[in-house]
Design an enzyme around this catalytic site. Structure first.
Site, PDB file in Angstrom:
ATOM      1  N   GLU A 183       0.833  -1.212   0.000  1.00  0.00           N
ATOM      2  CA  GLU A 183       0.000   0.000   0.000  1.00  0.00           C
ATOM      3  C   GLU A 183       0.865   1.259   0.000  1.00  0.00           C
ATOM      4  O   GLU A 183       0.839   2.067   0.932  1.00  0.00           O
ATOM      5  CB  GLU A 183      -0.931   0.017   1.220  1.00  0.00           C
ATOM      6  N   GLU A 376      -5.571  -8.228  -0.943  1.00  0.00           N
ATOM      7  CA  GLU A 376      -6.234  -8.077   0.355  1.00  0.00           C
ATOM      8  C   GLU A 376      -7.700  -7.776   0.114  1.00  0.00           C
ATOM      9  O   GLU A 376      -8.033  -6.919  -0.704  1.00  0.00           O
ATOM     10  CB  GLU A 376      -5.660  -6.903   1.157  1.00  0.00           C
TER      11      GLU A 376
HETATM   12  C1  BG6 Z   1      -4.380  -2.795   4.894  1.00  0.00           C
HETATM   13  C2  BG6 Z   1      -3.046  -3.267   5.334  1.00  0.00           C
HETATM   14  O1  BG6 Z   1      -4.375  -1.418   5.091  1.00  0.00           O
HETATM   15  O2  BG6 Z   1      -5.532  -3.208   5.552  1.00  0.00           O
HETATM   16  C3  BG6 Z   1      -3.055  -4.352   6.386  1.00  0.00           C
HETATM   17  O3  BG6 Z   1      -2.206  -3.598   4.276  1.00  0.00           O
HETATM   18  C4  BG6 Z   1      -4.231  -4.142   7.313  1.00  0.00           C
HETATM   19  O4  BG6 Z   1      -1.826  -4.342   7.034  1.00  0.00           O
HETATM   20  C5  BG6 Z   1      -5.500  -4.251   6.494  1.00  0.00           C
HETATM   21  O5  BG6 Z   1      -4.246  -4.988   8.407  1.00  0.00           O
HETATM   22  C6  BG6 Z   1      -6.782  -4.189   7.306  1.00  0.00           C
HETATM   23  O6  BG6 Z   1      -6.785  -3.083   8.109  1.00  0.00           O
HETATM   24  P1  BG6 Z   1      -7.036  -3.158   9.671  1.00  0.00           P
HETATM   25  O7  BG6 Z   1      -6.794  -1.805  10.135  1.00  0.00           O
HETATM   26  O8  BG6 Z   1      -8.435  -3.607   9.833  1.00  0.00           O
HETATM   27  O9  BG6 Z   1      -6.066  -4.156  10.195  1.00  0.00           O
END
Ligand code: BG6
Length: 479
Positions: A183, A376
């Site tokens: 990211e 993701e």
């Molecule tokens: C993304 C990241 O921003 O979202 C992860 O690459 C992160 O590291 C994921 O964990 C989900 O976000 P969060 O804040 O719910 O853990």
């Protein structure tokens, strides 16, 4: 002609994690201190992540969730065996830079750290799982923050290059897919987590951020160059915190606002994928009086080393308005966004929008014309195990099913080229934004709470069996 309704042969189904949120063992095996190790849970987390509150060492008053996390450092064999049981074709993980170069500027790497990842990759291959490796996921050795101010310094490009030389050489027969920075656009929003930046009172923060961005973009191009020399079979990707921004109304001002919001994020990928700074960014620098310090050869390096594919995370779509009176904010993946009345949201306010994923896939494919990879996606939710330690997470299955359907449409109906799909936090891990354990994404439940109590025992949720079936049928059976 009959419509093809499935997923392409060889589609890479899997799950994703990051060292900083799951490994733990924060000083084991000669590992040095990383940025994430000094980011506490609780109210000080956000100011530290934004680089507004200086926390260069740990103290006794705070709890630091990365120190143990879910102890993947000791549980990796068990976890990978469970991923294999689900049928993973790929497993996305990141390397901890400070495990390999404890200070970042060491002359030689830490053999114990390298061996750890050898064991992890070997374990993956034992089950036919292809590792997908993020070189840095919110991770800088603290020594580099303290001595050179991290990515504000151009020296970081050399240290990153040193890291890449070592890992590409060492793992050239074990890893094929690499992402240079997780990211990368997060640098603008959470500069300490994205780039180890801590600001001094009164400095031009925008200028510091964009200079750091230039260094990361150079480092990414350099990594691509080294990768091609060491193993031409490698596939190198960039990684965007993705999601299209919708205009709040059809007023042209709102449409303009949404477009410029998207550009703030596309900027990074435009450089990594097309090989040059876009004109809109140059004009923005002029307006903000930002002078990016470039050296001879920088532009050529960027031009000659564009990525092979574009990867991104997607959780929720975004909404923007030009009218300051429209201010019904809700949270999203870090980015502030307006509340969209047509969408439901997760317990953390992230707005659930499967069609938004199809829209984002199309927008990125139209823009870059390169294979995409969703690395993701998932639902952060509170899970409550029953007396048999079983979590019936139908809400997670519903979220994922709807998103997988949207992906299937993007592939079959729109012709988007997609390499694979790795859901976020396939095993429960620490939340990046909040530091909580309570915000869970996994198919595998980990017994641990926000304060660090728990046995770390792994148990399978209902979604585990659902995802196993999805992979087994290559996305045909989503029920
Ligand atoms: C993304 C990241 O921003 O979202 C992860 O690459 C992160 O590291 C994921 O964990 C989900 O976000 P969060 O804040 O719910 O853990």
């Amino acid at each position: 002609m009959e419509k093809i309704k499935g997923f392409p042969e060889g589609f890479l189904w899997g799950g994703a994690t990051a060292a900083n949120q799951c490994e733990g063992g924060y000083l084991e095996g000669n590992k040095g201190l990383s940025t994430v190790d000094v980011i506490p849970a609780g109210k000080d987390r956000l100011p530290v992540m934004k680089g507004k509150m200086k926390m260069l060492n740990c103290d006794k008053e705070h709890y630091y969730p990365s120190h143990e996390a879910i102890d993947f450092y000791h549980y990796f064999e068990e976890d990978i065996a469970l991923f294999a049981e689900m049928g993973f074709k790929t497993f996305r993980l990141s390397l901890s830079w400070a495990r390999i170069f404890p200070n970042g500027d060491d002359e030689t790497p830490n053999e114990e750290g390298l061996k750890f990842y050898d064991r992890v990759f070997d374990e993956c291959h034992r089950y036919g799982i292809e590792p997908l490796v993020t070189i840095t996921h919110f991770d800088v050795p603290m020594h580099l923050v303290k001595t050179i101010g991290s990515w504000r310094s151009r020296k970081m490009v050399d240290y990153y290059e040193r890291l890449c030389e070592v890992i590409f050489e060492r793992y050239k027969d074990k890893v094929k897919y690499w992402l240079t920075f997780n990211e990368i656009n997060m640098l603008l929003h959470l500069p300490f987590i994205g780039a180890g930046l801590v600001f001094e009172e009164g400095e031009n923060e925008e200028a510091v951020k964009y200079q750091a961005a230039h260094h990361q973009l150079l480092a990414s191009a350099k990594a691509t160059e080294i990768a091609r020399r060491i193993n031409p079979e490698f596939k190198i990707g960039c990684m965007l915190a993705g999601a299209s921004t919708y205009p709040n109304t059809c007023a042209p001002e709102d449409v303009w606002k949404a477009m410029t919001r998207d550009r703030d994020n596309y900027f990074f990928i435009d450089v990594q994928s097309r090989g040059e700074y876009p004109n809109y960014a140059k004009k923005m620098f002029e307006r903000l009086n930002i002078n990016i310090r470039m050296e001879q050869g920088d532009e050529e390096l960027l031009r000659n080393n564009t990525v092979d594919f574009v990867s991104f995370s997607y959780y929720a779509s975004r909404l923007a308005s030009a009218d300051p009176k429209v201010n019904s904010q809700t949270s999203g993946n870090v980015f502030p966004t307006l509340r969209n009345p047509y969408l439901k949201a997760s317990e953390w306010g992230w707005q659930i929008d499967p069609l938004g994923l199809r829209i984002t896939l199309n927008a990125l494919y139209d823009r870059y014309q390169k294979p995409l990879f969703i690395v993701e996606n998932g639902l952060g939710a509170v899970d409550t195990p029953d007396e048999k330690d079983y979590v019936e997470d139908d809400y997670r299955i519903d979220y994922l099913r709807a998103h997988v359907e949207a992906i299937r449409d993007a592939i079959n109906e729109d012709g988007v080229e997609l390499m694979g799909y790795t859901t976020w936090g396939c095993v429960d891990l620490v939340s990046a934004s909040t530091g909580e354990m309570k915000k869970r994404y996994g198919f595998i439940y980990v017994d641990k709470d926000n304060e660090g109590n728990g046995t770390l025992k792994r148990t399978l949720k209902k979604s585990f069996y659902w995802y196993k079936k999805v992979i087994e049928t290559n996305g045909k059976d989503l029920e």
